[in-house]
Design an enzyme around this catalytic site. Structure first.
Site, PDB file in Angstrom:
ATOM      1  CB  SER A  23      -0.939   0.006   1.215  1.00  0.00           C
ATOM      2  OG  SER A  23      -0.191  -0.160   2.409  1.00  0.00           O
ATOM      3  CG  ASN A 110      -4.004  -4.902  12.696  1.00  0.00           C
ATOM      4  OD1 ASN A 110      -3.420  -4.742  11.616  1.00  0.00           O
ATOM      5  ND2 ASN A 110      -4.359  -6.085  13.158  1.00  0.00           N
ATOM      6  CB  THR A 155     -41.884  24.928  -9.441  1.00  0.00           C
ATOM      7  OG1 THR A 155     -42.977  25.304 -10.265  1.00  0.00           O
ATOM      8  CG2 THR A 155     -41.874  25.813  -8.194  1.00  0.00           C
ATOM      9  CG  HIS A 156     -42.717  21.548 -12.337  1.00  0.00           C
ATOM     10  ND1 HIS A 156     -42.942  20.218 -12.081  1.00  0.00           N
ATOM     11  CD2 HIS A 156     -43.481  22.241 -11.460  1.00  0.00           C
ATOM     12  CE1 HIS A 156     -43.827  20.104 -11.100  1.00  0.00           C
ATOM     13  NE2 HIS A 156     -44.164  21.329 -10.698  1.00  0.00           N
ATOM     14  CB  SER A 277     -14.565  25.934 -28.022  1.00  0.00           C
ATOM     15  OG  SER A 277     -14.458  25.176 -29.205  1.00  0.00           O
ATOM     16  CE  LYS A 283     -19.482  26.351 -26.692  1.00  0.00           C
ATOM     17  NZ  LYS A 283     -19.693  24.915 -26.506  1.00  0.00           N
ATOM     18  CG  ASN A 285     -17.125  25.851 -23.378  1.00  0.00           C
ATOM     19  OD1 ASN A 285     -18.140  26.293 -23.913  1.00  0.00           O
ATOM     20  ND2 ASN A 285     -16.185  25.218 -24.042  1.00  0.00           N
ATOM     21  CD  GLU A 290     -19.525  22.113 -18.907  1.00  0.00           C
ATOM     22  OE1 GLU A 290     -19.500  21.126 -19.657  1.00  0.00           O
ATOM     23  OE2 GLU A 290     -19.165  23.244 -19.266  1.00  0.00           O
ATOM     24  CE1 TYR A 317      -6.251  -3.478   8.549  1.00  0.00           C
ATOM     25  CE2 TYR A 317      -5.258  -5.639   8.211  1.00  0.00           C
ATOM     26  CZ  TYR A 317      -5.464  -4.338   7.795  1.00  0.00           C
ATOM     27  OH  TYR A 317      -4.901  -3.901   6.620  1.00  0.00           O
ATOM     28  CD  GLN A 322      -2.922  -2.460   1.881  1.00  0.00           C
ATOM     29  OE1 GLN A 322      -2.275  -2.813   2.862  1.00  0.00           O
ATOM     30  NE2 GLN A 322      -2.626  -2.870   0.660  1.00  0.00           N
ATOM     31  CE  LYS A 325      -4.349   2.758   4.791  1.00  0.00           C
ATOM     32  NZ  LYS A 325      -5.381   1.683   4.812  1.00  0.00           N
TER      33      LYS A 325
HETATM   34  N1  ARG Z   1      -1.331  -1.427   5.140  1.00  0.00           N
HETATM   35  C1  ARG Z   1      -2.288  -1.865   6.068  1.00  0.00           C
HETATM   36  C2  ARG Z   1      -3.614  -1.157   5.839  1.00  0.00           C
HETATM   37  O1  ARG Z   1      -3.575  -0.142   5.267  1.00  0.00           O
HETATM   38  C3  ARG Z   1      -1.823  -1.563   7.448  1.00  0.00           C
HETATM   39  C4  ARG Z   1      -2.316  -2.511   8.489  1.00  0.00           C
HETATM   40  C5  ARG Z   1      -1.807  -3.867   8.143  1.00  0.00           C
HETATM   41  N2  ARG Z   1      -1.943  -4.821   9.185  1.00  0.00           N
HETATM   42  C6  ARG Z   1      -1.705  -6.081   8.962  1.00  0.00           C
HETATM   43  N3  ARG Z   1      -1.795  -6.867   9.962  1.00  0.00           N
HETATM   44  N4  ARG Z   1      -1.425  -6.562   7.779  1.00  0.00           N
HETATM   45  O2  ARG Z   1      -4.651  -1.618   6.202  1.00  0.00           O
END
Ligand code: ARG
Length: 457
Positions: A23, A110, A155-156, A277, A283, A285, A290, A317, A322, A325
């Site tokens: 990660s 964790n 309205t509408h 454009s 134009k 825009n 948007e 956990y 993971q 994130k």
């Molecule tokens: N990279 C892990 C996560 O984002 C961190 C926690 C990992 N814990 C483990 N026991 N593998 O969730």
């Protein structure tokens, strides 16, 4: 390369397998939070006499150095070390030697990752609340300039009744006010420390969780270690609050897009918030509006993604987590960017007051006035509605509007109508008379703006 957890293993995974599990590509965003979490943890270990003062000093020194390197963007992360926690721990050990390995006493990745996420969101939600307020102030400023600017209310998407343009703008102020309250309320559940929950069950070391929470500025600690390491509700809640905020921004964006078209021509966006454009030279825009409307989709997607990730997970956990994130980071950047852009767009937009004024004088949005006028004179509202509808039809046949009808035509339709009807039918008077609490009457809009200013802290 040997893994920090490699003791039990006979052979290592191939690189492509490591890459799939790592990660670090995205959780390196948490580098400051992770180091701060470690600093608080090791201080607490020292205070509780779990580590010697000497060890604590060496470890703290190393962490401070790492923090400096992080500020200078000099840390080199490696996929082989999987995630932000193992990367930093490895760097610490490389820097200060084996004593760095004592940092992980009484904690787990964790509780570490959960702590990082809480710290990260706490800071970013504070920033988001501030940005909402800046935008709200800009809306109030524009509204104050347009209390007596008449505009068609819809309205509408059909012209309905004349309104104060400020009233329309202020509707968005209140949506944002609710968003702000929701983010503020969510702070109670973000501002809480999971640190010291260990892998899931707590730890045998005599740690002081309240102390490390204090060092990190958390107001509270989780009461249950299993809940602490597996709770991602606070992220779901953030994504949900963000989705509703984006819904509001998207509706506003849609109006900006409509209003800036030649069909409406109610506003003009500043050049600095518009694009041209590549083929059509005439134009201009409303790309930014948007894009905000479009980006709403990814925020909803991030919410759905995390809900789906979590729904079948047993305690505590699981690596699935993971996946919490990237959607969170993406949402933070999306709403921070959208709020800043929208604020600038509204601050710099030109309101075409004359066009709005003319529009409201060339439509039937004053028809309710006539019906109300007759009803006030004792005609049952249903009949008043009927009489007015017939007069509107007459106007359409003749290419008139209600104010153009001669008195005798009006009186022929109903003898209760008198000369004063022309004053009643004027859009300005129509707006001014809507003086019920929260209505579009100028007095009410002024009261509303005063009330709004009190909400800005
Ligand atoms: N990279 C892990 C996560 O984002 C961190 C926690 C990992 N814990 C483990 N026991 N593998 O969730």
């Amino acid at each position: 390369m040997t893994k920090l957890w490699g003791g039990r293993f006979q052979k290592s995974a191939e690189q492509w397998v490591d890459e799939f599990g790592a990660s670090i590509e995205f959780d390196q965003k948490l580098v400051m939070e992770d180091i701060d979490g470690s600093i608080a943890h090791v201080q607490m270990l020292g205070d509780c006499n779990i580590l010697s003062t000497d060890d604590v000093d060496i470890i703290l020194g190393g962490l401070v150095q790492l923090k400096q390197l992080a500020v200078e963007h000099k840390l080199e992360f490696s996929i082989a070390n999987e995630d932000i926690h193992l990367n930093l721990e490895k760097m610490l050990i490389d820097l200060i030697g084996p004593v760095g390995g004592k940092l992980h006493t009484g904690r787990s990745r964790n509780d570490q990752i959960a702590t990082d996420m809480h710290l990260y969101l706490k800071n970013r939600v504070e920033e988001i609340i501030e940005l909402i307020q800046v935008f709200q102030k800009t809306i109030v400023n524009q509204a104050e300039d347009h209390i007596e600017t008449l505009a068609p209310g819809y309205t509408h998407l059909q012209r309905a009744q004349p309104i104060s343009f400020a009233h329309h703008l202020m509707a968005y102020f209140w949506m944002l006010e609710r968003d702000k309250e929701r983010f503020l309320d969510s702070m109670k559940r973000i501002d809480i420390s999971p640190l010291g929950s260990g892998a899931l069950a707590g730890t045998t070391f005599p740690i002081d969780r309240k102390l490390s929470a204090d060092y990190l500025g958390f107001s509270n600690v989780y009461a249950n270690s299993m809940d602490a390491v597996s709770d991602r509700d606070f992220i779901v809640e953030f994504l949900s609050n963000s989705s509703l905020l984006m819904t509001h921004l998207s509706r506003f964006a849609e109006e900006i897009i409509l209003w800036s078209s030649s069909e409406f021509n109610f506003i003009e966006l500043d050049d600095s918030f518009s694009t041209g454009s590549s083929i059509m030279p005439q134009k201009k825009n409303p790309d930014m509006a948007e894009l905000i409307r479009g980006k709403t989709g990814r925020v909803f997607g991030n919410l759905m993604g995390l809900l789906t990730t979590l729904k079948g997970l047993p305690l505590a956990y699981n690596k699935d987590m993971q996946e919490d994130k990237e959607g969170m980071f993406d949402t933070v950047e999306t709403i921070v960017g959208s709020l800043k852009i929208f604020e600038g767009m509204i601050r710099t937009m030109i309101v075409h007051t004359k066009r709005l004024h003319d529009t409201v004088h060339k439509d039937f949005s004053n028809a309710t006035e006539l019906a109300d006028y007759l009803a006030a004179k004792g005609l049952p509202f249903r009949e008043a509605h009927e009489v007015t509808g017939k007069l509107v039809f007459l106007c359409i046949q003749r290419g008139y509007f209600l104010l153009d009808l001669p008195l005798n035509d009006l009186q022929e339709a109903n003898s209760l109508i008198e000369e004063d009807i022309y004053e009643v039918l004027s859009p300005l008077a129509a707006v001014r008379r809507r003086n019920s609490l929260g209505g579009t009457g100028f007095n009410q809009v002024e009261i509303q703006i005063e009330e709004a200013k009190k909400r800005l802290i």
